[in-house]
Design a protein around this motif. Sequence first.
Motif, PDB file in Angstrom:
ATOM      1  N   ASP A  93     -22.560  -3.797 -50.380  1.00 14.59           N
ATOM      2  CA  ASP A  93     -23.443  -4.866 -49.248  1.00 14.59           C
ATOM      3  C   ASP A  93     -22.236  -5.519 -48.715  1.00 14.59           C
ATOM      4  O   ASP A  93     -22.333  -4.903 -47.233  1.00 14.59           O
ATOM      5  N   ARG A  94     -21.917  -6.355 -48.935  1.00 14.84           N
ATOM      6  CA  ARG A  94     -20.974  -7.638 -48.265  1.00 14.84           C
ATOM      7  C   ARG A  94     -19.642  -7.024 -47.280  1.00 14.84           C
ATOM      8  O   ARG A  94     -20.036  -7.372 -46.612  1.00 14.84           O
ATOM      9  N   VAL A  95     -18.669  -6.459 -48.219  1.00 12.43           N
ATOM     10  CA  VAL A  95     -18.084  -5.849 -48.243  1.00 12.43           C
ATOM     11  C   VAL A  95     -17.837  -4.788 -46.681  1.00 12.43           C
ATOM     12  O   VAL A  95     -17.492  -5.051 -45.477  1.00 12.43           O
ATOM     13  N   LEU A  96     -18.949  -3.943 -46.822  1.00 15.65           N
ATOM     14  CA  LEU A  96     -19.393  -2.955 -45.889  1.00 15.65           C
ATOM     15  C   LEU A  96     -19.882  -4.061 -44.495  1.00 15.65           C
ATOM     16  O   LEU A  96     -19.701  -3.231 -43.273  1.00 15.65           O
ATOM     17  N   THR A  97     -20.862  -4.526 -44.685  1.00 16.71           N
ATOM     18  CA  THR A  97     -21.919  -5.047 -43.925  1.00 16.71           C
ATOM     19  C   THR A  97     -20.949  -5.775 -43.161  1.00 16.71           C
ATOM     20  O   THR A  97     -20.042  -5.099 -41.502  1.00 16.71           O
ATOM     21  N   GLN A  98     -19.348  -6.190 -43.592  1.00 19.44           N
ATOM     22  CA  GLN A  98     -18.122  -6.863 -42.688  1.00 19.44           C
ATOM     23  C   GLN A  98     -17.129  -5.758 -41.982  1.00 19.44           C
ATOM     24  O   GLN A  98     -17.352  -6.367 -40.874  1.00 19.44           O
ATOM     25  N   GLN A  99     -17.156  -5.110 -42.846  1.00 18.38           N
ATOM     26  CA  GLN A  99     -17.110  -4.121 -41.885  1.00 18.38           C
ATOM     27  C   GLN A  99     -17.246  -3.612 -40.857  1.00 18.38           C
ATOM     28  O   GLN A  99     -16.491  -3.428 -39.700  1.00 18.38           O
ATOM     29  N   ALA A 100     -18.122  -2.981 -41.369  1.00 20.71           N
ATOM     30  CA  ALA A 100     -19.144  -2.678 -39.946  1.00 20.71           C
ATOM     31  C   ALA A 100     -19.254  -3.508 -38.374  1.00 20.71           C
ATOM     32  O   ALA A 100     -19.537  -2.911 -37.706  1.00 20.71           O
ATOM     33  N   ALA A 101     -19.503  -4.579 -38.311  1.00 19.18           N
ATOM     34  CA  ALA A 101     -19.609  -5.955 -37.891  1.00 19.18           C
ATOM     35  C   ALA A 101     -17.933  -5.901 -37.062  1.00 19.18           C
ATOM     36  O   ALA A 101     -18.531  -5.395 -36.038  1.00 19.18           O
ATOM     37  N   VAL A 102     -17.004  -5.882 -37.309  1.00 20.30           N
ATOM     38  CA  VAL A 102     -15.932  -5.157 -37.098  1.00 20.30           C
ATOM     39  C   VAL A 102     -16.057  -4.688 -36.357  1.00 20.30           C
ATOM     40  O   VAL A 102     -15.488  -4.731 -35.141  1.00 20.30           O
ATOM     41  N   ILE A 103     -16.042  -3.501 -36.985  1.00 19.86           N
ATOM     42  CA  ILE A 103     -16.191  -1.786 -36.220  1.00 19.86           C
ATOM     43  C   ILE A 103     -16.842  -2.307 -34.874  1.00 19.86           C
ATOM     44  O   ILE A 103     -17.056  -1.819 -33.575  1.00 19.86           O
ATOM     45  N   ALA A 104     -18.037  -3.276 -35.014  1.00 15.39           N
ATOM     46  CA  ALA A 104     -19.218  -2.670 -33.802  1.00 15.39           C
ATOM     47  C   ALA A 104     -18.815  -3.545 -32.484  1.00 15.39           C
ATOM     48  O   ALA A 104     -19.230  -3.271 -31.563  1.00 15.39           O
ATOM     49  N   SER A 105     -17.697  -4.550 -33.028  1.00 18.97           N
ATOM     50  CA  SER A 105     -17.504  -5.591 -32.311  1.00 18.97           C
ATOM     51  C   SER A 105     -16.407  -5.297 -31.728  1.00 18.97           C
ATOM     52  O   SER A 105     -15.411  -5.747 -30.843  1.00 18.97           O
ATOM     53  N   ASP A 106     -15.809  -4.117 -32.415  1.00 19.09           N
ATOM     54  CA  ASP A 106     -14.778  -3.703 -31.424  1.00 19.09           C
ATOM     55  C   ASP A 106     -13.412  -4.742 -31.462  1.00 19.09           C
ATOM     56  O   ASP A 106     -12.812  -5.201 -30.972  1.00 19.09           O
ATOM     57  N   GLY A 107     -13.688  -5.148 -32.643  1.00 20.38           N
ATOM     58  CA  GLY A 107     -12.801  -6.147 -33.620  1.00 20.38           C
ATOM     59  C   GLY A 107     -11.748  -5.933 -34.210  1.00 20.38           C
ATOM     60  O   GLY A 107     -10.496  -6.765 -35.114  1.00 20.38           O
ATOM     61  N   ARG A 108     -10.907  -4.954 -33.570  1.00 26.97           N
ATOM     62  CA  ARG A 108      -9.794  -4.099 -34.572  1.00 26.97           C
ATOM     63  C   ARG A 108      -8.595  -4.398 -33.857  1.00 26.97           C
ATOM     64  O   ARG A 108      -8.418  -5.382 -33.274  1.00 26.97           O
ATOM     65  N   SER A 109      -7.181  -4.171 -34.579  1.00 27.30           N
ATOM     66  CA  SER A 109      -6.226  -4.986 -33.901  1.00 27.30           C
ATOM     67  C   SER A 109      -5.860  -4.410 -33.831  1.00 27.30           C
ATOM     68  O   SER A 109      -5.280  -3.212 -32.795  1.00 27.30           O
ATOM     69  N   PRO A 110      -5.279  -4.640 -32.015  1.00 30.96           N
ATOM     70  CA  PRO A 110      -4.973  -4.471 -30.805  1.00 30.96           C
ATOM     71  C   PRO A 110      -4.025  -2.672 -30.636  1.00 30.96           C
ATOM     72  O   PRO A 110      -2.709  -3.463 -31.423  1.00 30.96           O
ATOM     73  N   GLN A 111      -4.547  -2.031 -30.046  1.00 32.49           N
ATOM     74  CA  GLN A 111      -3.034  -0.649 -30.236  1.00 32.49           C
ATOM     75  C   GLN A 111      -2.601  -1.147 -28.739  1.00 32.49           C
ATOM     76  O   GLN A 111      -3.084  -1.606 -27.139  1.00 32.49           O
ATOM     77  N   THR A 112      -1.224  -0.596 -28.717  1.00 34.45           N
ATOM     78  CA  THR A 112      -0.170  -1.003 -27.287  1.00 34.45           C
ATOM     79  C   THR A 112      -0.529   0.031 -26.358  1.00 34.45           C
ATOM     80  O   THR A 112      -0.686  -0.393 -25.022  1.00 34.45           O
ATOM     81  N   GLY A 113      -1.209   1.377 -26.730  1.00 31.48           N
ATOM     82  CA  GLY A 113      -1.364   1.991 -25.801  1.00 31.48           C
ATOM     83  C   GLY A 113       0.003   2.567 -24.943  1.00 31.48           C
ATOM     84  O   GLY A 113      -0.460   3.836 -24.269  1.00 31.48           O
ATOM     85  N   LYS A 114       1.048   2.277 -25.503  1.00 33.89           N
ATOM     86  CA  LYS A 114       2.032   3.392 -26.003  1.00 33.89           C
ATOM     87  C   LYS A 114       2.802   4.052 -26.664  1.00 33.89           C
ATOM     88  O   LYS A 114       1.676   4.454 -27.510  1.00 33.89           O
ATOM     89  N   ASP A 115       3.528   4.827 -26.147  1.00 36.68           N
ATOM     90  CA  ASP A 115       3.508   5.884 -27.448  1.00 36.68           C
ATOM     91  C   ASP A 115       4.061   5.197 -28.735  1.00 36.68           C
ATOM     92  O   ASP A 115       3.888   6.248 -29.718  1.00 36.68           O
ATOM     93  N   GLU A 116       4.795   4.166 -28.634  1.00 40.09           N
ATOM     94  CA  GLU A 116       4.769   3.958 -29.919  1.00 40.09           C
ATOM     95  C   GLU A 116       3.539   2.493 -30.513  1.00 40.09           C
ATOM     96  O   GLU A 116       3.334   1.577 -29.771  1.00 40.09           O
ATOM     97  N   VAL A 117       3.555   1.890 -32.156  1.00 44.29           N
ATOM     98  CA  VAL A 117       2.601   1.627 -32.103  1.00 44.29           C
ATOM     99  C   VAL A 117       3.134   0.544 -32.752  1.00 44.29           C
ATOM    100  O   VAL A 117       4.284   0.676 -33.957  1.00 44.29           O
ATOM    101  N   VAL A 118       3.027  -0.826 -33.091  1.00 41.72           N
ATOM    102  CA  VAL A 118       3.736  -1.849 -33.785  1.00 41.72           C
ATOM    103  C   VAL A 118       3.037  -3.159 -34.670  1.00 41.72           C
ATOM    104  O   VAL A 118       2.018  -3.294 -33.799  1.00 41.72           O
ATOM    105  N   GLU A 119       2.500  -2.597 -36.134  1.00 43.34           N
ATOM    106  CA  GLU A 119       1.464  -3.411 -36.668  1.00 43.34           C
ATOM    107  C   GLU A 119       2.159  -4.265 -37.980  1.00 43.34           C
ATOM    108  O   GLU A 119       3.195  -3.989 -38.118  1.00 43.34           O
TER     109      GLU A 119
END
Length: 295
Positions: A93-119
């Motif tokens: 419950d703790r882990v998936l609630t935190q994961q859901a909160a990040v998704i809800a706030s769109d706090g994921r790693s930013p994408q470049t919007g270009k053809d190449e993505v670097v992380e």
Amino acid sequence: MTDDHDAICTNFAVVRQFDDLDRVVAIRDTISALNHSDVTRADVDRGLETPLTTREAAALFTCLQKNGAATQSATDERGFWAYTFEVDPLEVDRVLTQQAAVIASDGRSPQTGKDEVVEFVATLPGGFEPTSARVRSIPDIASTIRNQVFNADSSVRIANPYFDPSLELVSDLASLPRRGVETQLLTRETADEEGDTRTTLNKMWDLIDEDNRDNFEVRDLYRWDESQGSQAFATHAKIVIVDCRVCYVGSANLTDTSLSTNFEFGVVVEGDIVEDAATVFDEVFEYSYPVDLPI
């Protein structure tokens, strides 16, 4: 499993794999409602309208395991996604609630919007507790490579000088040829009769059924110059290229210390540029010495 039910997640594999907040909540509620602690992918699927994909299952159990909500209680030759896990419902419950909160706030790693993505990816030092949310959100190398391997459809190219034969990832790599994925592994010093590389390669060979061993090719890039009394050349690259579409390049060997306690750093690249990495790998692989297995 952790006893701190307020701990902050350090692994965000679910955030990277799932876009649908409701689906993550449904998974959390399904696992929490089970009246037994041993959980499989099939147990989760029974509570969902749409079953988990292999990629989703791998991300889910990697995330739960890395954040102290699950431990594997039984393995399966089909791969990590098919393992059985002992879970703590409160921790899930703790882990998936935190994961859901990040998704809800769109706090994921930013994408470049270009053809190449670097992380960026990293193994953080043992005992180190990041104070920055940005550091905590950096994916760990072990689960990143593992997820890449699970997602392979046709080919995996690996350059790696040193192995731990007991590493779970070794069994995951051996599962690739079994499901028809062409697997090429470039390493070194396979002639060392007491080395872990020889032990690892023979273990992988034993795990691959005879009908699929043609899908597994190993080459050695290491030569000693007797006249100079020194190494002439060798591979020291650490690369995992999957399907010519995604590539990990970094400092970590496929050893337990590199993937759990050392400070290691790397990048994951997606896009057309991965073909350049594959081209370099292919030419060096061809230049290297074929290895007949078992050694």
